[in-house]
Design an enzyme around this catalytic site. Structure first.
Site, PDB file in Angstrom:
ATOM      1  N   LYS A 125     -38.826  25.448  16.978  1.00 31.09           N
ATOM      2  CA  LYS A 125     -38.671  25.472  18.435  1.00 31.09           C
ATOM      3  C   LYS A 125     -37.488  24.596  18.795  1.00 31.09           C
ATOM      4  O   LYS A 125     -37.171  23.652  18.073  1.00 31.09           O
ATOM      5  CB  LYS A 125     -39.931  24.893  19.110  1.00 31.09           C
ATOM      6  CG  LYS A 125     -40.095  25.341  20.548  1.00 31.09           C
ATOM      7  CD  LYS A 125     -40.870  26.635  20.608  1.00 31.09           C
ATOM      8  CE  LYS A 125     -40.965  27.178  22.008  1.00 31.09           C
ATOM      9  NZ  LYS A 125     -41.923  28.302  22.053  1.00 31.09           N
ATOM     10  N   ASP A 165     -37.726  31.170  25.875  1.00 32.92           N
ATOM     11  CA  ASP A 165     -38.938  30.441  26.264  1.00 32.92           C
ATOM     12  C   ASP A 165     -38.699  30.094  27.740  1.00 32.92           C
ATOM     13  O   ASP A 165     -37.830  30.707  28.373  1.00 32.92           O
ATOM     14  CB  ASP A 165     -39.131  29.194  25.387  1.00 32.92           C
ATOM     15  CG  ASP A 165     -40.541  28.603  25.515  1.00 32.92           C
ATOM     16  OD1 ASP A 165     -41.479  29.151  24.918  1.00 32.92           O
ATOM     17  OD2 ASP A 165     -40.722  27.596  26.247  1.00 32.92           O
ATOM     18  N   SER A 375     -40.623  39.823  18.659  1.00 28.44           N
ATOM     19  CA  SER A 375     -39.400  39.225  18.106  1.00 28.44           C
ATOM     20  C   SER A 375     -39.296  39.535  16.611  1.00 28.44           C
ATOM     21  O   SER A 375     -38.216  39.849  16.102  1.00 28.44           O
ATOM     22  CB  SER A 375     -39.397  37.709  18.293  1.00 28.44           C
ATOM     23  OG  SER A 375     -38.965  37.354  19.582  1.00 28.44           O
TER      24      SER A 375
END
Ligand code: GLU
Length: 443
Positions: A125, A165, A375
């Site tokens: 992330k 995100d 994804s």
């Protein structure tokens, strides 16, 4: 002190000022007690010490020039958490609240979420404290180019594949992809969430919201029920919320709330998705405008969607937005199911309250995995240089969500906690990564 308690204590000491990371780690590790009783070899291999420590963290300066000619400096980061089952994979969050603890909590969750999709993706992330809200397109572009100028040294289609995100949508992915391609002189699937004309997958935008509704539907089906006639409350108004509203309504539910960081609306006749899309996707406007443009809609400032009576509640905004008092209110109003469209929107105590009072709880790492799953499908399409039809992608997404529900349900049964999908999701996700880590030695 048990092995798990000991690891958690060390984590708290080593990571001061990272409450969200400690929260996410505590939930996962506490779920794994029965696993470690059955698998003493995991403790010998220091699996928990290793899995809680990111493989790599990069943190960097992101300088850019605003429209007034002033130099701005943000902080960029990427946490490459775990690559045991595939390249690091996970989104980039652009929001003023971003700090290392937040990105670590998200990266840690992503490891298990990605494992549950059954696709070969590790966990990662990243993001920045840059706030795209209120910035011009050119300011966003200059930020994204500066961010990617550094990030491109650390990512690649077989190494680390970022995506969207909060705050990172199609526009930001476009600017970042353009800069990556320019610096590397390579057209590769290094990011997902790309535009449909240049390597993106159909249904990626809708995938998290659709997947959320598909997994709730799987649960309902297992009880001989469906969405028809159910009242649903949803928080948020980003792509997760918008497409959860759309799919739930397609399946016959009535969704009566959405929200943003300034307020929320109660539309007892059911949310008008086209109007919501116009305001949020086209105009990047405020949710108050929804109430201004449609009659019979209540607008309230601040937070409050969880006080509205519902059968199913879908928190789709951000972490820690459903608190203990909200949980009590939902229970008192007869809510039967809570499923997390956002990452960790429910606090630990609210989760426990809901579960102890018989509310079915589907945790984010299972319930919102549809986004990263598509994804993964985008990566497959890029590798074979083909693009699949929307029907194909949607059918695969449905199968993946069905499979996730089956995995978390059977893990819960296998470890004597039937119906506890928090434990089920943590155990099922962990086992896959644990087996890969054991096979690959001490790395
Ligand atoms: N940010 C999304 C998540 O929380 C998607 C990540 C991705 O597509 O890589 O799972």
């Amino acid at each position: 002190m048990s092995y798990i308690e000991n690891v958690l204590e060390q984590l708290e000491q080593k990571n001061p000022g990272q409450p969200e990371f400690i929260q996410a780690a505590s939930e996962v590790l506490n779920s794994l007690k029965p696993v470690f009783e059955r698998h003493p070899e995991f403790e010998q291999a220091a699996l928990l010490e290793r899995i809680t420590e990111p493989e790599r963290v990069v943190m960097f300066r992101v300088p850019w020039v605003d429209d007034n000619g002033n130099v701005q400096v943000n902080r960029g980061m990427r946490v490459e958490y775990n690559s045991a089952i595939g390249p690091y994979k996970g989104g980039l969050r652009l929001h003023p609240s971003v700090n290392l603890g937040i990105i670590k909590f998200l990266g840690f969750e992503q490891i298990f979420k990605n494992a549950l999709t059954t696709l070969p993706m590790g966990g990662g992330k990243g993001g920045s404290d840059f706030d795209p809200k209120g910035k011009s397109d050119m300011e966003v572009m200059r930020f994204c180019q500066s961010f990617m100028t550094e990030l491109c040294k650390h990512i690649g289609p077989n190494t680390d594949v970022p995506a969207g995100d909060i705050g990172t949508g199609a526009r930001e992915i476009g600017y970042m992809f353009g800069q990556y391609k320019r610096i590397r002189n390579e057209f590769t699937g290094v990011l997902t969430g790309k535009g449909l004309e240049w390597g993106g997958s159909c249904t990626r935008t809708e995938a998290t919201g659709y997947g959320l509704v598909y997994i709730v539907n799987e649960y309902l089906k297992s009880k001989g029920e469906n969405f028809d006639g159910k009242t649903v409350t949803i928080s948020g108004s980003g792509n997760v919320a918008i497409y959860a509203v759309q799919k739930a309504q397609q399946l016959g539910a009535k969704v009566v709330t959405v929200s943003d960081s300034t307020g929320w609306v109660y539309d007892k006749n059911g949310i008008d998705v086209a109007l919501l899309q116009q305001i949020k996707e086209q105009e990047r406007g405020r949710i108050s405008e929804y109430a201004e443009r449609k009659s019979g809609v209540e607008y309230h400032e601040g937070r409050g969607v969880w006080q509205i009576p519902c059968d199913i509640a879908l928190p789709c905004a951000t972490q820690n937005e459903l608190l203990i008092d909200d949980a009590k209110q939902l229970i008192a109003n007869g809510c039967k199911i809570v499923a997390e469209g956002a990452n960790m929107p429910t606090t630990l105590e609210a989760t426990q309250e809901l579960q102890q009072n018989g509310v079915v709880f589907l945790p984010g790492k299972a319930a919102n995995a549809g986004g990263v799953a598509v994804s993964g499908l985008e990566m497959s399409q890029n590798s074979e240089r083909l693009s699949w039809t929307c029907e194909e992608v949607d059918a695969k997404l449905k199968t993946i969500m069905k499979n996730i529900f089956a995995q978390i349900d059977s893990a819960a049964k296998e470890y004597d906690c039937e119906g506890d999908y928090v434990k089920g999701a943590n155990i099922a996700g962990f086992m896959k990564v644990a087996k890969a880590m054991m096979a690959q030695g001490i790395v």
